[in-house]
Write an enzyme that holds these catalytic residues in place. Structure first.
Site, mmCIF file in Angstrom:
data_model
loop_
_atom_site.group_PDB
_atom_site.id
_atom_site.type_symbol
_atom_site.label_atom_id
_atom_site.label_comp_id
_atom_site.label_asym_id
_atom_site.label_seq_id
_atom_site.Cartn_x
_atom_site.Cartn_y
_atom_site.Cartn_z
ATOM 1 N N ARG A 233 -115.808 -6.418 16.768
ATOM 2 C CA ARG A 233 -115.266 -7.146 17.933
ATOM 3 C C ARG A 233 -115.749 -8.588 17.927
ATOM 4 O O ARG A 233 -115.188 -9.445 18.609
ATOM 5 C CB ARG A 233 -115.723 -6.501 19.252
ATOM 6 C CG ARG A 233 -115.306 -5.062 19.525
ATOM 7 C CD ARG A 233 -113.851 -4.811 19.287
ATOM 8 N NE ARG A 233 -113.633 -4.330 17.923
ATOM 9 C CZ ARG A 233 -112.452 -4.317 17.312
ATOM 10 N NH1 ARG A 233 -111.388 -4.773 17.924
ATOM 11 N NH2 ARG A 233 -112.332 -3.856 16.086
ATOM 12 N N LYS B 14 -102.493 -6.679 12.564
ATOM 13 C CA LYS B 14 -101.590 -5.526 12.526
ATOM 14 C C LYS B 14 -100.505 -5.627 13.597
ATOM 15 O O LYS B 14 -99.343 -5.296 13.335
ATOM 16 C CB LYS B 14 -102.375 -4.222 12.681
ATOM 17 C CG LYS B 14 -103.127 -4.083 13.987
ATOM 18 C CD LYS B 14 -103.914 -2.786 14.025
ATOM 19 C CE LYS B 14 -104.702 -2.667 15.316
ATOM 20 N NZ LYS B 14 -103.863 -2.719 16.519
ATOM 21 N N THR B 15 -100.856 -6.079 14.809
ATOM 22 C CA THR B 15 -99.840 -6.226 15.858
ATOM 23 C C THR B 15 -98.832 -7.286 15.452
ATOM 24 O O THR B 15 -97.630 -7.166 15.729
ATOM 25 C CB THR B 15 -100.501 -6.600 17.196
ATOM 26 O OG1 THR B 15 -101.468 -5.602 17.533
ATOM 27 C CG2 THR B 15 -99.472 -6.698 18.306
#
Length: 742
Positions: A606, A39-40
């Site tokens: 994560r 997304k970044t």
């Protein structure tokens, strides 16, 4: 004909859905981005693409939630643009709070704020609440300041002012809530007199500015032709409204988020805001990013199986690029000490075999870190507890900045109280209490009370207060026109603070003086970059613990909330018990249980390649002198059986439920009996013992406190394995061990 190589198109390295999101620049866009889907990357490429298309960098605003994320985003944009010779210096990339501070400083006059208003961080806010309690004659024991601070923040986030809070309390006949409303009112007045805003005020006053001043709103919405918001699922009411107000007529708004990672309701984030975006911006395009570059498919499938139990989701299906990977592992320990030992031994093997591996131990609450820290220290493994004090949160740095604040706003009582006796001037608690009483009586600030000399004290104390007044007045005269680095150096010298701190360093073997010198360096570097003193003070106030994560430390200990946005080769997710995760406070509210499930999902995703889930049968609760038996977290039973296996030594299989009850033969111990679950079969005998001694806390003359984790044999030959807090597991012959119940 030119022989120069053709430039590769910017989007060449993106997948199909990412490219679609980057190129869809006009109109509202919702990007549903699953964990690890880049997304970044989409936001940074989107910004770079806009600039390549001729959009002025200053016309682009990108907001996210941490300073570190904002810094990474801007650096990546600069790297993308470097090849084309374009710059990214004028792009507005920041956190919501930093953007609002910058906006308010430029437009402060419109809402009657001084341009150099202060920003109160968490500690300042707590100090202001304590002052409000003191003014009202209320006890900090009856009304814990941090709890009141949370109530005030909650009220502000939900648009409730002190009058409304008091009215609600009167209707419900809740005297405690009525007192909280009075504290809220007094707290606001303390901030007003100090020309200060807290974190919530930054958002609320910015919304007020844009909503109530059409000319200001038109000016800023015209400046930002394109608006991008990262982690939109974490926005609260004020942040959502800020986005709507800035969108203007163009509505070129792109929000990126993951509904399954909405875990901040306690700080005002509202569930369902991604769906609300499509209602606020009808016709918004929706693009799903589902190609995951972080985790194995097994981890993704397990996490998806858990989170699908939540209601009202937009939904997505993640596909891993790393392949299927190994199954998850589950370990059930007799107690929290044995749980910590299992995890630390396992991660020790990982970092020993791969020096580049990065491992995380995740847990629900910060207090759970202690048992892991003890074992890691014993094993000599480097680790970091994420969520400790940031540089700007250290006492010596905060004190130095309080002096700076006091030079320009001596009416700031919170800043004054921080440094009134730092370094020591012989002004004790009794004097401060009397000074505050006189200030309350005369309705003056503490500074005005000291200047007026109306406070009746002994000659020695009066001399100390006058010396403090003279010191601040000299600094006011000398420092007003100094650049930031010179200013802080003058403050440290004139007050004697640096000299005093370094003397303490020599005695206590600390390095606080180095932190003060580093503060001066930080101010010098920031000045070279064109930042003002207000910019520096804003940065200090808005720095957060999450900005301090260090990637070069092999083992990180952190809460699940702190882990958001990070990734690790291996993750150990501990404390999977009812009442721990999901947390005990959430068990009676379905919506809160769903947020706990999302928190579990965040922890699971994560992990890149290895995910281990653990729980303890017995755990000591706060304030209790004995262990309490627990039930496995309900989330464990939501993981498909073919995706998870029990680790060697586990007391049971994953998802197996036990019913616990006190054992009459061992008054300080526990026993349990098993019940079947949807998984079916119970654990094998090799992994579990029915001996009632298992889980009993004992004391040994040499090894101290420990927990019995295994019993072998019978009679005089019986051997007991005890996991000791400081020495690890020891196998003892029972008849010679001389164990006592702990």
């Amino acid at each position: 004909m030119s022989n120069s190589p053709q430039r590769v198109p910017l989007i060449a390295g993106l997948n199909e859905r990412q490219s679609e999101a980057v190129l869809a620049t006009e109109g509202p866009l919702l990007v549903l981005a699953g964990a690890g889907t880049g997304k970044t990357r989409v936001i940074t490429y989107r910004v770079a693409h806009l600039i390549e298309q001729g959009v002025p960098p200053s016309s682009i605003l990108a907001v996210t939630f941490t300073n570190k994320a904002a810094g990474v985003m801007k650096e990546r944009i600069s790297e993308l643009l470097r090849a084309s010779g374009r710059g990214a210096f004028d792009i507005w990339v920041s956190t919501f709070h930093s953007f609002c501070a910058r906006l308010l400083r430029r437009e402060s006059q419109a809402i009657g704020l001084p341009r150099d208003f202060a920003i109160y961080d968490d500690d300042d806010q707590t100090a202001a609440v304590k002052r409000a309690l003191l003014q009202l004659g209320l006890s900090t024991e009856d009304y814990p300041p941090r709890s009141l601070r949370s109530q005030i923040s909650h009220a502000k986030n939900h648009g409730i002012n002190p009058d409304e809070m008091e009215s609600q309390a009167a209707q419900t006949r809740d005297p405690g809530r009525q007192d909280a409303a009075k504290v809220f009112r007094a707290y606001n007045e303390i901030l007003r007199k100090a020309a200060a805003l807290d974190f919530d005020d930054l958002l609320l006053r910015a919304v007020e500015l844009l909503r109530d001043h059409a000319d200001v709103r038109a000016r800023w919405s015209a400046q930002f032709q394109y608006l991008m918001v990262d982690e939109f699922q974490d926005t609260n009411r004020a942040q959502e409204e800020l986005v709507r107000l800035l969108a203007g007529a163009r509505k070129n708004v792109c929000v990126v988020g993951d509904e399954d990672q909405s875990i901040y309701s306690w700080r005002g984030a509202r569930a369902g805001n991604l769906k609300r975006f499509t209602e606020d911006f009808p016709g918004a395009k929706i693009i799903r990013l589902e190609e995951n570059y972080r985790s194995t498919q097994t981890i993704l499938d397990a996490a998806a199986a858990v989170v699908k139990n939540n209601s009202d989701r937009l939904g997505k299906t993640l596909q891993a690029t790393l392949g299927s990977g190994e199954r998850l592992r589950f370990f059930e320990a007799p107690d929290s000490v044995a749980e910590a030992e299992f995890i630390c031994e396992a991660l020790s093997s990982i970092v020993r075999n791969d020096s580049d591996a990065r491992v995380a131990v995740l847990y629900r609450t910060g207090a759970q870190s202690r048992s892991f820290e003890e074992v890691l220290r014993r094993l000599g493994i480097r680790y970091r507890v994420v969520g400790g004090f940031s540089f700007y949160g250290r006492a010596e740095v905060r004190n130095a900045l309080a002096y700076v604040r006091l030079i320009f706003h001596p009416e700031d009582d919170v800043a004054l109280l921080r440094v009134l006796n730092v370094p020591p001037r012989g002004i004790g608690a009794t004097t401060v209490a009397g000074l505050e009483a006189r200030a309350k009586e005369t309705e003056k600030s503490l500074w005005d009370t000291i200047r007026a000399g109306e406070f009746s004290t002994g000659k020695k104390i009066a001399g100390a207060l006058n010396s403090f007044r003279e010191l601040i007045e000299v600094l006011q005269e000398e420092c007003r026109d100094l650049p930031p680095a010179s200013l802080i150096e003058r403050v440290l010298d004139r007050t004697g603070f640096l000299n005093w701190v370094e003397q303490q360093d020599n005695i206590e073997h600390t390095s606080r003086g180095e932190n003060l010198r580093e503060l001066s360096n930080a101010m010098a570097e920031a000045t070279e970059q064109g930042q003002t003193l207000e910019d520096l003070l804003d940065h200090a106030a808005l720095a957060s613990d999450s900005d301090q994560y260090e990637e070069d430390v092999p083992v990180s200990l952190m809460t699940l909330h702190s882990a958001k946005g990070l990734e690790f080769d291996a993750v150990f997710l501990a404390g999977l018990e009812e009442g721990v995760l999901p947390h005990g406070r959430s068990l009676d509210t379905p919506g809160e249980v769903e947020e706990e499930r999302r928190l579990f999902y965040v922890g699971m995703t994560r992990a890149k390649r290895s995910l281990v889930l653990t729980r303890a049968i017995y755990r000591r609760s706060y304030g209790e002198d004995r262990l309490r038996a627990s039930l496995p977290s309900r989330f464990l039973s939501e993981i498909p059986r073919d995706l998870i296996e029990a680790a060697a030594g586990s007391q049971s299989e994953p998802g197996e439920t036990r019913r616990y009850e006190a054992d009459p033969e061992f008054s300080e111990g526990y026993s349990y009996r098993r019940t079947r679950t949807p998984y079916g079969r119970p654990a094998s005998k090799a992994r579990s013992s029915k001996d009632p001694l298992i889980g009993t806390r004992v004391r040994h003359l040499k090894f101290g406190i420990g927990t019995i984790i295994e019993v072998e044999g019978d009679g005089e030959d019986r051997k007991i394995t005890v996991s000791f807090q400081d020495y690890g597991p020891k196998k003892l012959l029972e008849r010679y061990a001389n164990l006592q119940l702990a």
